[in-house]
Design an enzyme around this catalytic site. Structure first.
Site, short mmCIF file in Angstrom:
data_model
loop_
_atom_site.label_atom_id
_atom_site.label_comp_id
_atom_site.label_asym_id
_atom_site.label_seq_id
_atom_site.Cartn_x
_atom_site.Cartn_y
_atom_site.Cartn_z
CG ASP A 448 -0.16 -0.01 2.53
OD1 ASP A 448 0.77 -0.83 2.65
OD2 ASP A 448 -0.47 0.80 3.42
CD GLU A 449 -1.02 4.80 3.00
OE1 GLU A 449 -2.02 5.49 3.24
OE2 GLU A 449 -0.16 4.52 3.87
CB VAL A 450 4.24 2.52 -3.51
CG1 VAL A 450 5.49 2.94 -4.28
CG2 VAL A 450 4.49 1.24 -2.72
#
Length: 639
Positions: A448-450
């Site tokens: 997540d959330e790269v």
């Protein structure tokens, strides 16, 4: 100086033409000595931009949630006096009292670090309304304490409560052991209450007969009430759930006899609505001792939840002992003013650490398994990896600028680089050790959330993109995740992850389980792509979210306001067409720990919403009743 020598008051006020508003800080010197040449550091989820406008202060630095300021040159803070300064240039406005400073400390001119007392954020410029009552008084139409409510219950209340339930003559050893297992669970959760089961005949007790009946199905049970009680079960899980239902009804009838009774006749026929009934716990932002983790698992068992998703790593700390890389749990867990990682989210002048040894993990996994709970471990990669990269700097592309991108939380260059082969060697070793610790077929790998521009300043990543024909950050992420999927497959494991694992081309959907967290529509889209899905949207199931819009209500608010009623009534499968419903494996709640600085905050935010998710996961939609739930929820145990 004493630990209470300084106090920091912080307030937020609106600013015309600036939606973020401004912080007003007031540092008071409660010591008997003047101080000068000092720096003030605080941690806050309401972060400032890189060049905030400061009045009466100098901005020195920010690293994620860590902020540092200094007073004007030659400023002396006299005993009993205050230093007041304003900071404008916040990424977002503060909305709740927990949006301000969570911790603070001074660094004196000598280099000594001194703790600063800090508390809730105050609101300036408008009325600070009090938090409302979140749960109504409740009302039961059927006087039985059962949560989650069963699929079918046709019961007649009795006039008395059995002292205990006792095994009928000839009860098999496995059934006796199951009774004792639930006795132990009950005793741990309700230390001063009377146990529900005795293993020998007791005056004023009732006999309990057991019968295995595989035709009932997995996790299913039936209880028939008459002069004696008969429990039929489809498997070991069903037997435990049936015994737990009996223990709950005894507990309610004993502790709240004006509301609840024990059945004299009738039956319960029950099975879970969903196969995946999960609870996630983030132990990276805040560390939970092993006994607290075990206590939470006991609560999950009482609520008939069957998955414990253990978020073991993040930017802030790596919490899992890996014997091949001891630096992960020495360097990779330490946060403090003079440690490799700066304080975050409640840390102050004293360094903090904490991790789970492999012996701890074995203990927790075995305890969960004894209660029919599967532990699914998560190491969050390739993003959220500041702790890894701090502990293992050889995983960094040395040619990449050190602050070329930042995560949404503000961590610079926090992602494992897919172009560094050593990354996969490291992860392969980690997976080897994890495979011996966790029997679950799943390993959750985050994903997540790269940040959208991650690795774009890495020469090694650019070369890999050219060689493999990859498109930007998410093409690189997909390349990385496909390799991870194959590595796990070689170790007999399958991939679980957050919904972003599907980005950039994703991975092979076959056997992959993704969790839809960003918004409910994402789950349906993932199912259309062929992924199995667990619904865990922040808008309903994130237990760190505030429960009301009132300023005085604590918690996060990026996903909106999540009152208990919404959590209870939300229907995760509502938008799934019939042909895709088999891909919706179940639901899960998430406990993200940024706001959980103490047990009281934990219990306030997690309950009653955790029991609400448990009933949503188990009980058919038509059997749910909000007022009944409101009457039952106060009987549930807390951490």
């Amino acid at each position: 100086m004493t630990e209470t020598a300084f106090r920091l008051d912080n307030a937020w006020h609106p600013v015309e033409a600036d939606a973020g508003g401004a912080f007003v800080f007031t540092l008071t010197n409660l010591s008997e000595e003047p101080v000068e040449g000092f720096k003030l550091a605080y941690t806050s989820l309401t972060r400032v931009k890189d060049a905030p406008a400061c009045e009466n202060a100098q901005f020195l630095m920010r690293n994620a949630n860590f902020h540092q300021f200094a007073p004007p040159q030659s400023f002396v803070l006299q005993p009993g006096a205050s230093w007041r300064f304003t900071v404008q240039g916040l990424w977002r406005p503060a909305r709740h009292r927990t949006d301000g400073a969570k911790s603070a400390y001074l660094t004196l001119a000598s280099g000594q670090h001194v703790a600063v007392d800090v508390d809730d954020l105050l609101l300036e410029g408008r009325f600070s309304e009090p938090a409302p009552v979140l749960l109504p008084e409740g009302k039961v139409t059927e006087p039985f304490s059962l949560l989650p409510w069963p699929a079918q219950a046709v019961l007649t209340p009795g006039d008395s409560v059995p002292v205990t339930l006792c095994p009928a003559d000839g009860t098999a050893l496995a059934d006796l052991q199951a009774m004792q297992q639930v006795n132990g669970l009950y005793r741990r959760l309700f230390a001063v209450a009377h146990i529900p089961f005795s293993l020998s005949p007791t005056a004023q007790g009732k006999a309990l007969q057991f019968a295995a009946n595989p035709a009932l199905g997995a996790s299913a049970y039936r209880i028939d009430f008459a002069a004696n009680i008969a429990l039929s079960y489809g498997d070991a899980a069903g037997r435990q759930y049936g015994l737990t239902a009996l223990a709950q009804m005894l507990h309610g009838a004993r502790t709240a006899p004006a509301q609840f009774r024990f059945p004299a006749a009738g039956h319960i026929e029950d099975a879970p609505r969903y196969g995946w009934r999960g609870c996630h716990l983030d132990v990276s932002r805040q560390f939970y001792p092993t006994d607290d983790v075990i206590r939470l698992i006991d609560i999950l068992a009482w609520l008939k939840l069957n998955i414990f998703h253990w978020h073991l790593t993040d930017d802030e700390a790596w919490r899992l002992e890996i014997k091949a890389y001891p630096q992960l749990t020495t360097v990779g867990v330490l946060r403090g003013p003079d440690e490799p990682m700066l304080p975050q989210l409640g840390n102050g002048a004293e360094p903090v650490g904490g991790f789970y040894s492999q012996d701890d993990v074995h203990k927790i996994v075995a305890h969960a398994a004894s209660l029919q709970i599967e532990v699914v471990p998560e190491i969050d990669i390739p993003g959220h990896s500041t702790a890894i990269l701090t502990a293992l700097p050889d995983l960094v592309d040395g040619q990449e600028a050190p602050d070329s991108y930042r995560s949404v939380q503000g961590f610079p260059n926090n992602a494992l680089n897919p172009a560094i082969e050593r990354t996969y060697e490291f992860l392969g070793t980690v997976f080897d050790e994890m495979a011996t610790l966790f029997p679950s077929p799943l390993v959750h790998v985050g994903g997540d959330e790269v940040a959208a521009n991650t690795w774009m300043a890495s020469p090694l990543a650019k070369r890999l993109m050219e060689e493999q024909g990859l498109d930007g950050t998410f093409g690189l992420q997909s390349h990385f995740m496909k390799r991870i999927q194959q590595m796990l497959k070689a170790r007999g494991k399958t991939v679980a992850g957050w919904d972003e694992v599907s980005h950039g081309g994703g991975v092979d959907p076959e056997g992959t389980l993704l969790m839809a967290w960003q918004k409910p529509e994402v789950g349906l889209d993932l199912a259309r792509q062929g992924y199995d899905v667990v619904m865990t949207p922040g808008q309903a199931y994130y237990l760190d979210m505030v429960q009301d819009e009132a300023w005085q209500e604590p918690g996060a608010s990026w996903a909106g306001t999540v009152p208990p009623h919404h959590t209870y009534t939300y229907e995760a499968v509502a938008d799934f067409p019939e042909d895709l419903r088999p891909r919706m494996r179940g639901v899960q709640t998430c406990i993200w720990s940024e706001h959980f600085l103490n047990r009281a905050y934990f219990n306030h935010l997690v309950f009653p919403r955790l029991p609400a998710v448990a009933e949503a996961a188990w009980t058919p939609k038509d059997n749910k009743d909000w007022l009944r739930f409101a009457a039952l929820a106060p009987l549930m145990p807390r951490l």
